[in-house]
Design a protein around this motif. Structure first.
Motif, PDB file in Angstrom:
ATOM      1  N   ASP A  88      -4.393  -0.015 -19.684  1.00 21.52           N
ATOM      2  CA  ASP A  88      -4.038   0.214 -18.277  1.00 21.52           C
ATOM      3  C   ASP A  88      -4.663  -0.840 -17.366  1.00 21.52           C
ATOM      4  O   ASP A  88      -3.998  -1.377 -16.478  1.00 21.52           O
ATOM      5  CB  ASP A  88      -4.487   1.607 -17.820  1.00 21.52           C
ATOM      6  N   ASN A  89      -5.924  -1.148 -17.591  1.00 21.47           N
ATOM      7  CA  ASN A  89      -6.611  -2.130 -16.754  1.00 21.47           C
ATOM      8  C   ASN A  89      -6.030  -3.531 -16.913  1.00 21.47           C
ATOM      9  O   ASN A  89      -5.897  -4.265 -15.932  1.00 21.47           O
ATOM     10  CB  ASN A  89      -8.116  -2.136 -17.039  1.00 21.47           C
ATOM     11  N   LYS A  92      -2.714  -3.594 -15.061  1.00 20.01           N
ATOM     12  CA  LYS A  92      -2.932  -3.652 -13.614  1.00 20.01           C
ATOM     13  C   LYS A  92      -3.360  -5.064 -13.198  1.00 20.01           C
ATOM     14  O   LYS A  92      -2.892  -5.593 -12.193  1.00 20.01           O
ATOM     15  CB  LYS A  92      -3.981  -2.638 -13.171  1.00 20.01           C
ATOM     16  N   GLN A  95      -0.415  -7.356 -13.419  1.00 16.96           N
ATOM     17  CA  GLN A  95       0.510  -7.097 -12.320  1.00 16.96           C
ATOM     18  C   GLN A  95      -0.023  -7.699 -11.007  1.00 16.96           C
ATOM     19  O   GLN A  95       0.736  -8.272 -10.228  1.00 16.96           O
ATOM     20  CB  GLN A  95       0.732  -5.595 -12.160  1.00 16.96           C
ATOM     21  N   ALA A  96      -1.315  -7.573 -10.794  1.00 17.11           N
ATOM     22  CA  ALA A  96      -1.928  -8.122  -9.567  1.00 17.11           C
ATOM     23  C   ALA A  96      -1.874  -9.641  -9.568  1.00 17.11           C
ATOM     24  O   ALA A  96      -1.805 -10.264  -8.506  1.00 17.11           O
ATOM     25  CB  ALA A  96      -3.373  -7.645  -9.449  1.00 17.11           C
TER      26      ALA A  96
END
Length: 98
Positions: A88-89, A92, A95-96
């Motif tokens: 998940d990290n 994220k 994506q950022a």
């Protein structure tokens, strides 16, 4: 994040394997009585020296079996959850960065 080489499939495969293994330990624990139906009697070993100690050791081993199965299940569940958090990290962060 372009410089990072993350093997998403490997993370997922490890997470799935940890999940399966934790389930197997859980199933083993559910199918295992928490204590022997009847304690091991030293007489089962005849007149061998140390028969009483051997019977006591067997009884102790049986009583800790369930605890060890639960501990293994819980630790593997923790590994699975940690790998999921990593996935998940990384997603994220990726994506950022996009």
């Amino acid at each position: 994040m372009a410089d990072m080489d993350i093997h998403y499939e490997a993370l997922e495969a490890c997470r799935v394997a940890a999940n399966k293994a934790s389930g197997r330990f859980g199933a083993l624990n559910e199918g295992t009585p928490k204590a022997a139906k009847k304690p091991t009697d030293a007489a089962a070993f005849g007149k061998v020296a140390g028969a009483t100690a051997l019977a006591a050791a067997l009884n102790a081993a049986w009583s800790t079996l369930s605890l060890e199965l639960v501990d293994a299940r819980d630790k593997l569940k923790g590994v699975e959850q940690a790998l999921e958090t990593i996935q998940d990290n990384v997603a994220k962060a990726h994506q950022a960065d996009s």
